[in-house]
Design an enzyme around this catalytic site. Structure first.
Site, PDB file in Angstrom:
ATOM      1  N   THR A  23     -14.332  31.899  46.648  1.00 43.05           N
ATOM      2  CA  THR A  23     -15.244  31.008  47.372  1.00 43.05           C
ATOM      3  C   THR A  23     -16.457  31.777  47.883  1.00 43.05           C
ATOM      4  O   THR A  23     -16.493  33.001  47.845  1.00 43.05           O
ATOM      5  CB  THR A  23     -14.513  30.390  48.587  1.00 43.05           C
ATOM      6  OG1 THR A  23     -14.078  31.453  49.457  1.00 43.05           O
ATOM      7  CG2 THR A  23     -13.321  29.580  48.141  1.00 43.05           C
ATOM      8  N   ASP A  24     -17.459  31.015  48.367  1.00 39.43           N
ATOM      9  CA  ASP A  24     -18.622  31.661  48.991  1.00 39.43           C
ATOM     10  C   ASP A  24     -18.909  31.022  50.345  1.00 39.43           C
ATOM     11  O   ASP A  24     -18.209  30.099  50.773  1.00 39.43           O
ATOM     12  CB  ASP A  24     -19.836  31.638  48.052  1.00 39.43           C
ATOM     13  CG  ASP A  24     -20.434  30.254  47.871  1.00 39.43           C
ATOM     14  OD1 ASP A  24     -20.194  29.357  48.698  1.00 39.43           O
ATOM     15  OD2 ASP A  24     -21.153  30.060  46.886  1.00 39.43           O
ATOM     16  N   ALA A  25     -19.950  31.529  51.001  1.00 35.31           N
ATOM     17  CA  ALA A  25     -20.236  31.088  52.369  1.00 35.31           C
ATOM     18  C   ALA A  25     -20.650  29.627  52.440  1.00 35.31           C
ATOM     19  O   ALA A  25     -20.745  29.063  53.532  1.00 35.31           O
ATOM     20  CB  ALA A  25     -21.316  31.985  52.990  1.00 35.31           C
ATOM     21  N   GLY A  26     -20.898  28.992  51.304  1.00 37.64           N
ATOM     22  CA  GLY A  26     -21.155  27.554  51.295  1.00 37.64           C
ATOM     23  C   GLY A  26     -19.861  26.760  51.473  1.00 37.64           C
ATOM     24  O   GLY A  26     -19.891  25.537  51.607  1.00 37.64           O
TER      25      GLY A  26
END
Lengths: 141, 141, 141, 141
Positions: A23-26
């Protein structure tokens, strides 16, 4: 967590769990990670057909490389989702083939992709024929 | 390919397949990737204990973060290897706990790690107590 | 964005920008990614000393591998942060050496690490002596 | 190592160094990694235009997501290569835009991509208009 799900004649399903690393910070799966998931599914599909890629590389002098990918990201996957990746061979050439892949969660399509692959020599990266034993298996699908 | 293997009372085993994405041009698994494998194993261990991390985050306001890791890379894993990751809780504090993790292939130890984890608030990153239901489960181990 | 910052005699600084790919759904840099940042900094430190790793591998038959890492994650880095990684050789042996590395943002320490590295043959992964030209350069630091 | 190279009116160039983390056991850059390189280049292009994505997200309630990518992998990049990524806006809509991106090494094209992006609300992931200040800057290109 990843088990073989029911597969139709011509398609193979594989499950992938989404971990924090994906996953990413979004708050959603980072877009390039879906290409990794798709390769995991193709690797397991080949294994199910009876082909370990280490065997293909070491005994047959063949590695399979992606030379084109078309990806449509429709909805985001999130942390902890259990994704299903379906893979279907849609075209077979002499040294290349195409796989349509779909990533879904509970029958909602998240990502659709068309991945074009080529068999190449691991040392020269020059195209080589798809091993005939793979062709045979693919045509039985 | 990843299934729960037999686990002793205090340790949990999880299998991880090595794909191309995990390797580097040295022909072996890239060293930081073992930390990812270790987190996958801890996630599945928590899931087996009955705790989805989405539940912990969304209902209990707790996320689990790594605050220290000691890793010893003894032998390299290679493409297509099927690795077993064992995880054992070795220390439990109020808001933190420690997990000893070992990555093996056919009983050969490849990597040994001691990972220290803390429960924190997902918004402030301040330490919070380990949820009592997790403590209870851990102490039953 | 990554430029060489002023370095003291014995330490080398390198800057790394945090992109979405480096972060996770917790909103911060994923913990294993700091090991990648540290290797980027060591690679650039070697390059500044005059050693391309392709030269070491292809001409000297030497690759440098991590055999141990101790990491302390003190504060999280976030998307878009511009991090400074300092690297300092703290011990030199015959075939191995140790590098203390610190990741900071505006003089706040985020991560501290001690990374132990070994020179090995790229084919056998057996230890080989650190090339004398590297030793000479390191001792000049 | 990553510096702004001379850019024409309508295109922006950014350099990326290939580290071990970017490669796979085939000895070349892992295919999904090029998508990461392309996002780094778009991020730096936006920064050069004056837009930090943290500002867009926190002040303008806008995040930019990839909704489609077409990638052609022509030749492999290898460890230690210094790649140049050029990005050119080829289409601007109300809430979406398209960027043609090319990854080259010493004027040899390795990868060509067409990446379609949308501005969305960071909480709902619903499309929102491209901020007018970005439109203005893009149209000046």
């Amino acid at each position: 967590m990843a088990t073989v799900k029911q597969s139709s004649n011509r398609s193979f399903s594989w499950q992938v769990r989404v971990y924090y690393e994906d996953t990413d910070a979004g708050g959603v799966v980072y877009h390039s990670q879906y290409l990794n998931f798709m390769e995991r599914a193709r690797t397991e599909w080949l294994r199910q057909l009876g082909f370990e890629q280490t065997y293909l590389r070491d005994e047959q002098n063949v590695v399979i490389v992606v030379y084109s990918a078309q990806l449509d990201f429709k909805k985001p996957a999130k942390f902890n989702d259990l994704l299903t990746i379906t893979s279907e061979v849609v075209k077979i050439g002499r040294s290349s083939f195409e796989v349509a892949q779909t990533i879904t969660i509970e029958s909602t399509i998240l990502v659709q992709g068309l991945v074009k692959l080529a068999c190449v020599n691991p040392h020269t990266f020059r195209p080589v024929a798809i091993p005939s034993e793979i062709i045979t298996k693919m045509e039985q699908l």
